[in-house]
Design a protein around this motif. Structure first.
Motif, mmCIF file in Angstrom:
data_model
loop_
_atom_site.group_PDB
_atom_site.id
_atom_site.type_symbol
_atom_site.label_atom_id
_atom_site.label_comp_id
_atom_site.label_asym_id
_atom_site.label_seq_id
_atom_site.Cartn_x
_atom_site.Cartn_y
_atom_site.Cartn_z
ATOM 1 N N TYR A 1 0.837 -1.200 0.000
ATOM 2 C CA TYR A 1 0.000 0.000 0.000
ATOM 3 C C TYR A 1 0.877 1.258 0.000
ATOM 4 N N LEU A 2 1.909 1.257 0.850
ATOM 5 C CA LEU A 2 2.765 2.447 0.945
ATOM 6 C C LEU A 2 3.481 2.715 -0.383
ATOM 7 N N LEU A 3 3.706 1.644 -1.154
ATOM 8 C CA LEU A 3 4.372 1.796 -2.456
ATOM 9 C C LEU A 3 3.380 2.117 -3.575
ATOM 10 N N GLY A 4 2.100 2.238 -3.217
ATOM 11 C CA GLY A 4 1.095 2.564 -4.237
ATOM 12 C C GLY A 4 0.518 1.335 -4.922
ATOM 13 N N GLY A 5 0.729 0.141 -4.343
ATOM 14 C CA GLY A 5 0.213 -1.091 -4.944
ATOM 15 C C GLY A 5 -1.267 -1.296 -4.643
ATOM 16 N N GLU B 1 1.401 6.342 9.095
ATOM 17 C CA GLU B 1 1.656 7.664 8.518
ATOM 18 C C GLU B 1 1.362 8.787 9.507
ATOM 19 N N GLN B 2 0.469 8.506 10.456
ATOM 20 C CA GLN B 2 0.219 9.504 11.504
ATOM 21 C C GLN B 2 1.456 9.691 12.375
ATOM 22 N N ARG B 3 2.133 8.569 12.651
ATOM 23 C CA ARG B 3 3.341 8.637 13.503
ATOM 24 C C ARG B 3 4.547 9.053 12.697
ATOM 25 N N GLU B 4 4.604 8.650 11.432
ATOM 26 C CA GLU B 4 5.757 8.925 10.568
ATOM 27 C C GLU B 4 5.244 9.376 9.205
ATOM 28 N N PRO B 5 5.112 10.706 9.034
ATOM 29 C CA PRO B 5 4.552 11.222 7.783
ATOM 30 C C PRO B 5 5.357 10.819 6.549
ATOM 31 N N HIS B 6 6.612 10.378 6.740
ATOM 32 C CA HIS B 6 7.444 10.002 5.585
ATOM 33 C C HIS B 6 7.343 8.517 5.248
ATOM 34 N N ALA B 7 6.338 7.820 5.798
ATOM 35 C CA ALA B 7 6.299 6.358 5.640
ATOM 36 C C ALA B 7 6.355 5.924 4.175
ATOM 37 N N ARG B 8 5.618 6.622 3.308
ATOM 38 C CA ARG B 8 5.628 6.230 1.877
ATOM 39 C C ARG B 8 7.000 6.469 1.258
ATOM 40 N N LEU B 9 7.600 7.599 1.634
ATOM 41 C CA LEU B 9 8.917 7.927 1.079
ATOM 42 C C LEU B 9 9.959 6.897 1.541
ATOM 43 N N ILE B 10 9.828 6.452 2.783
ATOM 44 C CA ILE B 10 10.774 5.452 3.305
ATOM 45 C C ILE B 10 10.666 4.163 2.496
ATOM 46 N N ALA B 11 9.420 3.746 2.202
ATOM 47 C CA ALA B 11 9.228 2.526 1.405
ATOM 48 C C ALA B 11 9.831 2.705 0.008
ATOM 49 N N THR B 12 9.571 3.868 -0.596
ATOM 50 C CA THR B 12 10.102 4.129 -1.943
ATOM 51 C C THR B 12 11.623 4.158 -1.925
ATOM 52 N N GLU B 13 12.183 4.808 -0.896
ATOM 53 C CA GLU B 13 13.649 4.880 -0.808
ATOM 54 C C GLU B 13 14.256 3.494 -0.611
ATOM 55 N N HIS C 1 21.489 10.853 -6.408
ATOM 56 C CA HIS C 1 21.373 12.297 -6.226
ATOM 57 C C HIS C 1 21.503 12.550 -4.741
ATOM 58 N N PRO C 2 21.981 13.724 -4.361
ATOM 59 C CA PRO C 2 22.033 14.009 -2.916
ATOM 60 C C PRO C 2 20.628 13.880 -2.335
ATOM 61 N N PRO C 3 20.479 13.221 -1.145
ATOM 62 C CA PRO C 3 19.131 13.088 -0.568
ATOM 63 C C PRO C 3 18.484 14.457 -0.418
ATOM 64 N N THR C 4 17.222 14.558 -0.853
ATOM 65 C CA THR C 4 16.547 15.848 -0.774
ATOM 66 C C THR C 4 15.994 16.092 0.621
ATOM 67 N N ASN C 5 15.707 15.010 1.333
ATOM 68 C CA ASN C 5 15.131 15.167 2.654
ATOM 69 C C ASN C 5 15.872 14.238 3.611
ATOM 70 N N PRO C 6 16.643 14.788 4.522
ATOM 71 C CA PRO C 6 17.440 13.923 5.393
ATOM 72 C C PRO C 6 16.629 13.262 6.500
ATOM 73 N N ASP C 7 15.332 13.593 6.588
ATOM 74 C CA ASP C 7 14.538 13.071 7.705
ATOM 75 C C ASP C 7 14.265 11.568 7.673
ATOM 76 N N PRO C 8 13.796 11.017 6.530
ATOM 77 C CA PRO C 8 13.295 9.642 6.593
ATOM 78 C C PRO C 8 14.420 8.614 6.592
ATOM 79 N N VAL C 9 15.105 8.488 7.702
ATOM 80 C CA VAL C 9 16.267 7.614 7.761
ATOM 81 C C VAL C 9 16.029 6.452 8.724
#
Ligand SMILES: C[S@@+](CC[C@H](N)C(=O)[O-])C[C@H]1O[C@@H](n2cnc3c(N)ncnc32)[C@H](O)[C@@H]1O
Length: 273
Positions: A29-33, A48-60, A252-260
């Motif tokens: 789901y997080l990957l858009g499946g 996603e409520q606890r970690e707004p970057h959850a989708r980005l983390i899955a994609t990364e 590419h340099p990471p655009t957002n250093p948060d979702p680690v």
């Protein structure tokens, strides 16, 4: 009646867990499946409520997988891969990445989620260089002695073990599990993994995320950076070592250093003795 309920009532065998979220379907789901149920989407929304970057983390994590497999095949000359906890097929699967560089690469996908297994079998049915093994990733003997693995791979030649976003779902000591695989690896074999890192978030958020997964089929356990690094015992970590996945050889340099949340690395097995 909702579409999920109709499906469940008519077709779902008991093992499908339509009333309980599974990590594979949450990740899908997080990957858009599309291979997920309402219960998975609810768990993903809570995440996603606890970690707004959850989708980005899955994609990364998928981007990290892409860079790792490309290196393994195009630069390290690896042509045999076991992908533990392979997940639902998505846009760019391990064999597709690998075959762009060497069409002879053999890939064994391993998972325990029935939907993953059904989709993987359908996707791979006509591909003689891939196979699917239904097994617990925590059971090296079951994976390595499975007839499909034995038919496809020659484990006396170097091979690669992938465990991306997997070992935090293994409640027992993952170092022991990895040692069970390593015992059957010749020098020159590789290990790649990514793992949820405890220091990457606050103790409160870590506890909340663990609580969400405690209600799924497979609880999740964050581990410390030191515990994750110890999983590479016996392997020489390749540059840049164990890193937040966005910082591992980024294109590419990471655009957002948060979702680690996920830390990952790639190691090569040094010769023994
Ligand atoms: C978050 S997904 C990661 C998928 C893929 N490795 C990736 O990084 O894109 C975790 C996968 O591990 C599988 N998994 C979790 N515990 C497992 C176990 N004990 N044995 C086999 N598979 C497992 C889940 O079913 C799921 O498909």
């Amino acid at each position: 009646m909702a579409r999920d309920e109709v499906f469940a009532a008519r077709y779902a065998p008991p093992l499908l867990h339509v009333d309980t979220a599974t990590p594979a379907r949450i990740y899908d789901y997080l990957l858009g499946g599309k291979d997920n149920f309402a219960v998975d989407r609810q768990a993903a929304a809570a995440l996603e409520q606890r970690e707004p970057h959850a989708r980005l983390i899955a994609t990364e994590n998928r981007r990290f997988l892409q860079r790792v497999v490309t290196y393994l095949v195009a630069q390290a000359g690896i042509d045999q891969i076991i992908d533990l906890g392979s997940g639902l097929p998505t846009v760019d699967n391990v064999h597709q990445i690998a075959h762009r560089h060497n069409p002879d690469v053999r890939v064994v996908y391993v998972d325990h989620d029935p939907i993953v297994l059904a989709h993987a079998r359908a996707l791979l049915a006509d591909n003689p260089r891939t196979t699917v093994v239904a097994a617990q990733a925590s059971d090296p003997a079951a994976v390595l002695s499975h007839p499909h693995t034995c038919a496809l791979l020659d484990l006396t030649r170097p091979w690669a073990l992938l465990g991306l976003a997997l070992f935090h779902f293994i409640p027992t000591d993952p170092a022991e599990v990895i040692a069970g695989f390593t015992a059957h690896m010749p020098p020159g074999s590789h290990l790649a993994l990514s793992h949820a890192c405890r220091e990457a978030t606050t103790p409160e958020t870590a506890a909340q995320v663990e609580a969400i997964y405690a209600d799924t089929t497979t609880p999740l356990r964050l581990r410390s950076r030191a515990e994750i690094a110890a999983l590479f015992t016996g392997f020489d970590l390749l540059t840049p070592g164990l890193q937040p996945i966005t910082c591992w050889r980024p294109h590419h340099p990471p655009t957002n250093p948060d979702p680690v949340w996920l830390h990952g690395g790639l190691g090569v097995l040094a010769s023994r003795g």
